[in-house]
Design an enzyme around this catalytic site. Structure first.
Site, mmCIF file in Angstrom:
data_model
loop_
_atom_site.group_PDB
_atom_site.id
_atom_site.type_symbol
_atom_site.label_atom_id
_atom_site.label_comp_id
_atom_site.label_asym_id
_atom_site.label_seq_id
_atom_site.Cartn_x
_atom_site.Cartn_y
_atom_site.Cartn_z
ATOM 1 N N THR A 95 -13.213 35.491 14.102
ATOM 2 C CA THR A 95 -12.240 35.062 15.110
ATOM 3 C C THR A 95 -12.205 33.545 15.087
ATOM 4 O OG1 THR A 95 -12.593 37.013 16.464
ATOM 5 C CG2 THR A 95 -11.640 35.098 17.559
ATOM 6 N N LYS A 170 -5.714 38.582 18.545
ATOM 7 C CA LYS A 170 -7.073 38.573 19.096
ATOM 8 C C LYS A 170 -7.152 37.619 20.281
ATOM 9 C CE LYS A 170 -11.590 39.275 19.298
ATOM 10 N NZ LYS A 170 -12.605 38.935 18.289
ATOM 11 N N LYS A 238 -15.687 30.666 23.385
ATOM 12 C CA LYS A 238 -15.166 30.118 22.122
ATOM 13 C C LYS A 238 -13.774 30.669 21.842
ATOM 14 C CE LYS A 238 -15.185 31.995 18.262
ATOM 15 N NZ LYS A 238 -15.423 32.825 17.084
#
Lengths: 292, 292
Positions: A95, A170, A238
């Protein structure tokens, strides 16, 4: 197929193992080389660098922690780009930033290598069991070539658009989760301080418009003040950082996501980054004066 | 049973009709008296005031718009309190202030009348079909006496605590919905501006941690920019106002709920109060420069 796999962390190691067990010819590489040993014991080849790991492979997977790691293992001095052959496919399942993904994909395209961004949800359990949900951006024909491999790793594989679109998908997932966690935490704090029977409340809410995966699976953490993993707060933070950067670039304001990112940043700074992301409720409970 | 029913709006009228059709002896009252006529045509008695509507009744229902209306029909000059007999039960199914509910319940208790707060979710469709979810606060023995009536109106009836707890449960429901709407709207705006295939995205998100009733049932409104009812924005804003007042009284901070209440207040002021609450996305889209 001849497969390279770079990045053998909590997610990458079980994914590489599944590919190996499905009968593929797998060469692995990890920055901390000892991590390669359990896979070598199962029959994987070992490569001393990403470049070596990519050489002569039809498909190369990357599964690393963050955008700079991806840039390093792909474009760095000993990066995969120097080993990848024309016609190969790079599948990044990390990711990372959609913008960086588009830049790397452009660079590889110029060398005859297709790149797919294919971040996942479903956690380490999903990686072990091959039940991940995989969101894929990039050229459809490259996806069709690697689909048999992705089917070893995930249960649902969805092509959501061009290069970077998988990462945006995502990011959207993490943005939606963020506000849901925060509002379930606010609701639970109000219920607790007002003396409502919270078990009955959760039953009453279950079938209605407030229903969500977060309510069903994480509200109880918020009531007890214990936050077993799950998904680490520092990783969700994050991911929200990536989402907010992409939003900035696209001209989208996401104040709820930004607020939750700040709650999580504070939690990480206080040493709670390895607890489950439901510990957003820790701050909401503190604001309400509920004992930890 | 001998039932009084005060408040024959979009919710109250079909509820009174269901009680009538279940064979109960029902007397109705509505401030705008013409609203009583369709129920009188089905066999209901008519009362000229809440007091008259309550006289001689075992159970009296109230279903009104807001806290001042409830105070008026119960405690006002011609209020139900002046007609209610000792041993009767008042069941308030409106969504109103928990604090006001506790005060009214105290007042009634002193006169030998039990009060239940029993707000509902499920909308006008649920009221017509008898499939409402009913969250009940107040004395358990009073609930047991009126349960056969509530079973005519709702599919799930959950006792969540003492007087006011039903209203708090409803407030929690609306708080959770608020943040979920806002974060799904932020996610959809990001997806649209980043050029993701939104149909594929919704399929990819469906089974994972971002799953919710809002995502499944309202994300499409946010993508098309059309917000058919549903649940009115002005009613959800009113409910968030109740939730925030209760939070203030209990010492709970709910910044996400407060933010969404402000988005909704602006929408109501601009004339969008009768659109579905998913039009929170209207503001999020505007912030992102997406055409309405």
């Amino acid at each position: 197929m001849r497969v390279g796999f770079i990045g053998l962390g909590t997610m990458g190691a079980p994914m590489a193992r599944r590919l190996l067990e499905a009968g593929h010819d797998v060469v692995v590489h990890n920055r901390t080389r000892e991590r390669e040993e359990p896979l070598a014991a199962l029959g994987a080849g070992r490569a001393a660098s990403p470049r070596e790991c990519a050489a002569g492979r039809e498909v190369v997977f990357t599964m690393v922690s963050d955008t700079p790691d991806l840039e390093q293992v792909v474009l760095g001095e000993t990066g995969a780009v120097h080993g990848l052959e024309r016609g190969a496919v790079l599948v990044d399942m990390s990711t990372v930033s959609p913008a960086a993904t588009r830049r790397i994909a452009d660079e590889l395209r110029g060398r005859g290598v297709a790149m797919l961004d294919a971040p996942v949800s479903g956690g380490s359990e999903g990686a072990q069991k091959g039940t991940l949900s995989i969101m894929v951006g990039g050229p459809a024909e490259a996806l069709e070539r690697v689909r048999p491999l992705l089917e070893v790793l995930g249960r649902t594989i969805t092509h959501v658009g061009d290069s970077g679109a998988g990462q945006v998908a995502k990011a959207v997932n993490q943005v939606i989760i963020a506000g849901t966690y925060a509002s379930v935490a606010e609701g639970m704090a109000l219920a607790m301080k007002a003396g409502v029977d919270v078990d009955a409340l959760l039953r009453a809410l279950a079938g209605g418009a407030a229903q969500s995966w977060v309510l069903e699976n994480r509200a109880r953490n918020m009531l007890t003040g214990e936050y077993p993993l799950g998904f680490r707060t520092r990783l969700h933070r994050k991911d929200l950082g990536i989402a907010l950067a992409e939003a900035r670039e696209r001209g989208v304001s996401m104040p709820v996501a930004a607020y939750v990112e700040q709650l999580e940043a504070g939690l990480v700074g206080r040493g709670y980054g390895d607890e489950d992301v439901s510990n957003v409720a820790r701050v909401v409970r503190e604001l309400a004066g509920i004992d930890p």
